[in-house]
Design a protein around this motif. Structure first.
Motif, PDB file in Angstrom:
ATOM      1  N   ARG A   3      14.517 -19.717   1.639  1.00 15.10           N
ATOM      2  CA  ARG A   3      13.963 -19.387   2.964  1.00 15.10           C
ATOM      3  C   ARG A   3      12.484 -19.036   2.867  1.00 15.10           C
ATOM      4  NH1 ARG A   3      17.197 -14.891   5.898  1.00 15.10           N
ATOM      5  NH2 ARG A   3      16.376 -15.689   7.836  1.00 15.10           N
ATOM      6  N   SER A   4      12.143 -18.181   1.896  1.00 10.80           N
ATOM      7  CA  SER A   4      10.733 -17.771   1.813  1.00 10.80           C
ATOM      8  C   SER A   4       9.856 -18.958   1.414  1.00 10.80           C
ATOM      9  CB  SER A   4      10.560 -16.599   0.844  1.00 10.80           C
ATOM     10  OG  SER A   4      10.912 -16.977  -0.453  1.00 10.80           O
ATOM     11  N   VAL A  32      11.274 -11.886   6.206  1.00 16.40           N
ATOM     12  CA  VAL A  32      12.250 -12.330   5.210  1.00 16.40           C
ATOM     13  C   VAL A  32      11.980 -11.635   3.874  1.00 16.40           C
ATOM     14  CG1 VAL A  32      12.889 -14.320   3.784  1.00 16.40           C
ATOM     15  CG2 VAL A  32      12.815 -14.546   6.262  1.00 16.40           C
ATOM     16  N   VAL A  33      10.702 -11.496   3.529  1.00 16.84           N
ATOM     17  CA  VAL A  33      10.361 -10.913   2.222  1.00 16.84           C
ATOM     18  C   VAL A  33      10.310  -9.384   2.277  1.00 16.84           C
ATOM     19  CG1 VAL A  33       8.642 -10.843   0.372  1.00 16.84           C
ATOM     20  CG2 VAL A  33       9.062 -12.986   1.592  1.00 16.84           C
ATOM     21  N   TYR A  56       9.454 -21.164   4.659  1.00 15.08           N
ATOM     22  CA  TYR A  56       8.496 -20.576   5.603  1.00 15.08           C
ATOM     23  C   TYR A  56       7.069 -20.672   5.049  1.00 15.08           C
ATOM     24  CZ  TYR A  56      12.178 -18.496   8.516  1.00 15.08           C
ATOM     25  OH  TYR A  56      13.231 -18.296   9.361  1.00 15.08           O
ATOM     26  N   SER A  57       6.925 -20.466   3.714  1.00 15.52           N
ATOM     27  CA  SER A  57       5.577 -20.501   3.126  1.00 15.52           C
ATOM     28  C   SER A  57       4.968 -21.889   3.271  1.00 15.52           C
ATOM     29  CB  SER A  57       5.629 -20.139   1.635  1.00 15.52           C
ATOM     30  OG  SER A  57       6.204 -18.891   1.483  1.00 15.52           O
ATOM     31  N   LEU A 107       8.157 -15.108   7.843  1.00 12.10           N
ATOM     32  CA  LEU A 107       8.042 -15.070   6.382  1.00 12.10           C
ATOM     33  C   LEU A 107       7.928 -13.629   5.897  1.00 12.10           C
ATOM     34  CD1 LEU A 107       7.527 -16.386   3.600  1.00 12.10           C
ATOM     35  CD2 LEU A 107       5.113 -16.482   4.175  1.00 12.10           C
ATOM     36  N   SER A 127      15.692  -9.447   0.953  1.00 16.87           N
ATOM     37  CA  SER A 127      14.630  -8.811   1.742  1.00 16.87           C
ATOM     38  C   SER A 127      14.491  -7.346   1.323  1.00 16.87           C
ATOM     39  CB  SER A 127      14.972  -8.856   3.235  1.00 16.87           C
ATOM     40  OG  SER A 127      15.225 -10.174   3.631  1.00 16.87           O
TER      41      SER A 127
END
Ligand code: SF4
Ligand code: SF4
Length: 468
Positions: free
Chosen positions: A332-333, A104-105, A336-337, A101, A238
């Motif tokens: 995606r974020s 990705v961020v 994952y979160s 995560l 990202s």
């Protein structure tokens, strides 16, 4: 070189390998600027944590310990052993999802600010290079010079300091694994008593010296698995260290007295000169970039000098540069979160409900019931108990909701710390209490006066035949 040929050529070779396939030794310029100052402060704090934590104690025990040899882990003062394997596995999975995560961020923020390789390489060992051998030009000249007394003195001093530091790091690493008490014994006892520990320290000192003295940026570029994962984890949103090509291109030298038609990049090469992995960030995000921020500082310096706004190289995403806007909440974020929140909830639940003692009570296999004097019937049980605390704990048993007696075989039961303990006990019930062949049994487990659990088992007994 045209922009397209530059674009293709940088992808065809590594900056640290020459056309002949030999290692190109890098001599980056010393970085200076606000990001570097901030990183120096963060690095100092991290180094204090690294070197100081093994000495921290809570109630006389290490605050942190990762004893893989004895499968004993102490994390923030809480002890975990082989019996907590699922908790450690859950913690490890949560950490991996967190890394996904975070990457990705925020891209490789970890590499630049926290990774021990970068912190030691850029903030400790390379600083020694500058201190002893001077700037990039002087370092290059010294390396190419014949072995004079000056060169021997400088190289000797540098490598002696390298080895002392590596020895310190190896000892610290060992202290994280075996604890400071055992490390102290290794240091003070005769060497013959701790040959294994001493060999490990010398071996790791040599490995660290080799990594920071010779292998250097190759650890990030060729070996680090996290670096390799970037290509699959990063996306257009990202945050990475990025060159604003829309603002900077077409690049062109600054010419005095001429009206400037090019972009803001004056093609001074300062961002390349400071790069410790030998790349040109203007080619775009590359595997080699460890997000060390040196190129941001260098370019900001140049922008200040040419009176342009800072941030031609900055923390930003491709979307941020192209559309001046980046989405933090991408599918995606968010995915994952959600997974991370579920894992953290599970971990918190299991840790907060974790008991100090795990007890199982099972009837001894192959044993039926025994007839005892005074009309009592007994069953024999195997007790297995794990004491997860730092101290020995006494253990006793009582029956719940049924009259009867429990007799532990041997002396009273005291559980050894951090071990699986075994014992045997008899449960005795009056014959008239037994109504069926299999009577459910709840056994209360006490440590001193504290109820630590209730274990369900069963009692086998004879059943009266109906008369007539
Ligand atoms: S430091 Fe800035 S201006 Fe100089 S080459 Fe790099 S991007 Fe261009
Ligand atoms: S490109 Fe910039 S941030 Fe990346 S490693 Fe080189 S100097 Fe550091």
């Amino acid at each position: 070189m045209s922009s397209s040929s530059r674009e293709s050529s940088f992808r065809d070779h590594l900056g640290i390998v020459s056309a002949e396939g030999k290692r190109t030794w890098l001599y980056p310029k010393a970085p200076k600027g606000r990001f570097h100052t901030a990183r120096l402060i963060v690095s100092a704090a991290l180094l204090m944590i690294l070197f100081g934590t093994p000495f921290l104690r809570l109630h006389g025990h290490p605050f942190m310990l990762f004893d893989i040899t004895e499968r004993k882990f102490i994390i923030f003062g809480m002890i975990f052993g082989p019996h907590d394997f699922f908790l450690l596995a859950l913690a490890m999975i949560s950490t991996i999802v967190f890394i996904f995560l975070f990457t990705v961020v925020f891209g490789r923020l970890f590499c630049g600010w926290v990774c021990p390789q970068t912190v030691f390489m850029e903030m400790v060992f390379r600083k020694l290079d500058y201190l002893i051998e001077g700037g990039p030009g002087e370092q290059r000249a010294l390396n190419n010079a014949p072995w004079t007394a000056t060169k021997i003195r400088k190289k000797g001093l540098k490598h002696s300091l390298y080895f002392i530091l590596s020895f310190l790091v190896a000892n610290t690493l060992l202290a994280w694994i075996i604890g400071t008490d055992k490390l102290y014994a290794i240091v003070t006892d005769p060497p013959s008593q701790h040959l294994g520990g001493l060999t490990a320290v010398v071996l790791f000192s040599g490995i660290f010296h080799w990594i920071f003295g010779w292998f250097r940026e190759q650890a990030c570029i060729l070996v680090c698995p996290y670096g390799r994962l970037q290509s699959v984890m990063l996306d257009r949103n990202s945050i990475v260290i990025a060159y604003d090509n829309l603002r900077g291109e077409p690049r062109g030298k600054l010419r005095r007295g001429q009206e400037r038609k090019e972009g803001d990049c004056i093609d001074c090469g300062q961002c390349v000169d400071v790069c410790p992995t030998g790349i040109d960030i203007r080619n775009g995000t590359q595997l080699e970039c460890v997000n060390c921020t040196a190129c941001i500082d260098a370019c900001d310096h140049v922008m200040d000098a040419v009176k342009k706004p800072r941030g031609l190289i900055r923390y930003d995403s491709i979307e941020g540069i192209e559309k001046k806007h980046r989405a933090l909440a991408t599918p995606r974020s968010i995915g994952y979160s959600v997974v991370l929140v579920i894992l953290i909830c599970l971990l918190t639940y299991f840790i907060s409900n974790r008991s100090d003692i795990d007890v199982t009570i099972l009837r001894t296999p192959g044993m039926y019931f025994q007839e005892q004097p005074d009309d009592y019937i007994s069953n024999l049980y195997d007790v297995k108990a794990v004491n997860k605390t730092f101290s020995p704990l006494p253990l006793s048993f009582r029956l719940r909701s049924i009259n009867g007696t429990i007799r532990v075989l041997g002396d009273s039961l005291v559980l050894r710390s951090q071990e699986a303990n075994a014992a045997k006990l008899f449960v005795l019930l009056k014959r008239d209490q037994i109504k069926s062949m299999n009577t459910p049994l709840d056994v209360e487990v006490y440590s001193g006066d504290k109820l630590v659990g209730v274990v369900r088992s069963s009692f086998l007994g004879p059943v009266k035949k109906k008369e007539g």
